[in-house]
Design a protein around this motif. Structure first.
Motif, short mmCIF file in Angstrom:
data_model
loop_
_atom_site.label_atom_id
_atom_site.label_comp_id
_atom_site.label_asym_id
_atom_site.label_seq_id
_atom_site.Cartn_x
_atom_site.Cartn_y
_atom_site.Cartn_z
N GLY A 163 4.39 6.18 3.35
CA GLY A 163 4.66 4.72 3.16
C GLY A 163 4.44 3.66 4.03
N ALA A 164 3.45 3.91 4.68
CA ALA A 164 2.74 3.10 5.51
C ALA A 164 2.10 1.76 4.92
CB ALA A 164 1.97 3.20 6.54
N SER A 165 2.20 0.49 5.30
CA SER A 165 1.40 -0.60 4.63
C SER A 165 0.25 -0.60 5.12
CB SER A 165 2.37 -1.84 4.88
OG SER A 165 2.00 -1.88 6.44
N GLN A 166 -0.63 -1.31 4.31
CA GLN A 166 -2.15 -1.63 4.53
C GLN A 166 -2.25 -1.99 6.19
OE1 GLN A 166 -3.98 0.21 2.45
NE2 GLN A 166 -5.46 -1.27 2.04
N LEU A 167 -1.35 -2.79 6.48
CA LEU A 167 -1.55 -3.49 7.99
C LEU A 167 -1.17 -2.44 9.11
CD1 LEU A 167 -2.06 -6.12 9.56
CD2 LEU A 167 0.50 -6.66 9.37
N VAL A 168 -0.31 -1.63 8.83
CA VAL A 168 0.14 -0.71 9.60
C VAL A 168 -0.75 0.69 9.51
CG1 VAL A 168 1.72 1.39 10.00
CG2 VAL A 168 2.82 -1.02 9.34
N ILE A 169 -1.50 0.87 8.41
CA ILE A 169 -2.58 1.78 8.27
C ILE A 169 -3.74 1.26 9.26
CG2 ILE A 169 -4.23 2.91 6.85
CD1 ILE A 169 -2.22 2.82 4.83
N PHE A 170 -4.10 0.20 9.22
CA PHE A 170 -5.20 -0.59 9.89
C PHE A 170 -4.93 -0.64 11.25
CE2 PHE A 170 -7.54 -4.16 11.26
CZ PHE A 170 -8.90 -3.80 11.21
N ARG A 171 -3.77 -1.03 11.78
CA ARG A 171 -3.42 -1.05 13.04
C ARG A 171 -3.23 0.31 13.75
NH1 ARG A 171 1.29 -2.79 13.82
NH2 ARG A 171 1.22 -3.20 16.19
N LYS A 172 -2.70 1.06 13.35
CA LYS A 172 -2.37 2.40 14.00
C LYS A 172 -3.06 3.58 13.51
CE LYS A 172 1.56 0.89 15.39
NZ LYS A 172 2.11 0.81 16.66
N VAL A 173 -4.07 3.33 12.46
CA VAL A 173 -5.04 4.56 12.13
C VAL A 173 -6.47 4.18 12.34
CG1 VAL A 173 -5.76 6.23 10.47
CG2 VAL A 173 -3.33 5.48 10.52
N VAL A 174 -6.74 3.24 11.55
CA VAL A 174 -8.15 2.81 11.49
C VAL A 174 -8.72 2.18 12.85
CG1 VAL A 174 -9.78 1.26 10.37
CG2 VAL A 174 -8.03 2.14 8.91
N LEU A 175 -8.09 1.29 13.43
CA LEU A 175 -8.45 0.60 14.57
C LEU A 175 -8.57 1.67 15.85
CD1 LEU A 175 -9.38 -1.83 16.26
CD2 LEU A 175 -7.05 -2.40 16.38
N PRO A 176 -7.60 2.67 16.01
CA PRO A 176 -7.70 3.63 17.06
C PRO A 176 -8.66 4.64 16.71
CG PRO A 176 -5.35 3.27 16.67
CD PRO A 176 -6.14 2.58 15.43
#
Length: 261
Positions: A163-176
């Motif tokens: 249920g993660a939002s696009q912003l959360v996915i970007f900050r917590k998954v993609v960027l790291p």
């Protein structure tokens, strides 16, 4: 604990051995007549030139100006390139729109554009920062795009399933996940910044390490010329070392994922 300190010390000495051998050869070859001392003075003479310039304050003036120009161009390139790279790598529509233009621009040499920068910005600080910015941005931009596009799709799907939002996915998954690639681009960009700084300061500059190299060569002050070259190498080494340390700090999770950990 004591054994760990010994092993770390031995490892560090092993890594520095090649540098020590190179410096020893630099001192010995001209002294024993294998190389003409006029063209390659002994290392001790170069160090004496550095000390003399430091005592007069000339060294710190050139060093401060070169560092300011490098940091200005590199910082601007880093901020712009990482932002654009994240945007292009994450949004496919942006990539389709921007990629043809990027591919055309990245083939243009920064040195070839230097006369253009001089025409637009003059021979002052702006033109030097601009050429460094232009050369720095491409390795950072391309590595950032690659880092974002190569994020493991399973990580993104797992985050979405929770249920993660696009912003959360970007900050917590993609960027790291993209950070290692971004740091690789930053290290390549730092190398480009120093090389371009030398070229920029050899044309239309009255101070800086690049100017010092050119001025000393024109006046046949060979130890001063090698002193400036050596200082450039030291700056490059510490820039790379700093970025490596930052990468290890902010990507410590990579160590945990290695086999055997």
């Amino acid at each position: 604990m004591f054994h760990d300190v010994i092993w770390k010390t031995l490892f560090t000495l092993q890594r520095l051995l090649a540098i020590f051998l190179f410096l020893a050869l630099w001192e010995a070859l001209p002294r024993f007549g294998f190389v003409d001392p006029f063209f390659l003075p002994p290392l001790s003479h170069v160090i004496q030139a550095i000390i003399k310039m430091a005592q007069t304050g000339e060294l710190f003036q050139h060093l401060a100006i070169s560092l300011r120009r490098t940091l200005t161009g590199f910082t601007l390139g880093l901020l712009v390139s990482v932002s654009l790279g994240l945007l292009i790598g994450w949004f496919s529509r942006v990539e389709r729109f921007a990629d043809p233009l990027l591919q055309a621009f990245r083939q243009t040499s920064a040195l070839a554009l230097f006369p253009v920068f001089i025409l637009f910005f003059g021979i002052g600080e702006m033109s030097k920062a601009a050429i460094i910015f232009w050369g720095v941005q491409w390795p950072i931009l391309l590595n950032t795009i690659s880092g974002v596009k190569n994020v493991d799709p399973l990580l993104i799907k797992s985050a979405r399933s929770m249920g993660a939002s696009q912003l959360v996915i970007f900050r917590k998954v993609v960027l790291p996940a993209a950070l290692p690639s971004i740091f690789t681009g930053a290290r390549l960009g730092a190398t480009s910044a120093i090389l371009l700084l030398i070229a920029a300061e050899m044309v239309g500059a009255k101070a800086g390490l690049g100017f010092l190299i050119f001025d000393a060569q024109q006046k046949f002050q060979i130890p001063r010329m090698y002193a400036a070259i050596l200082l450039m190498s030291v700056i490059g080494y510490f820039a790379n070392y700093t970025l490596v340390r930052l990468e290890k700090k902010y990507t410590a999770w990579k160590e945990e994922l290695r086999p055997g950990n």
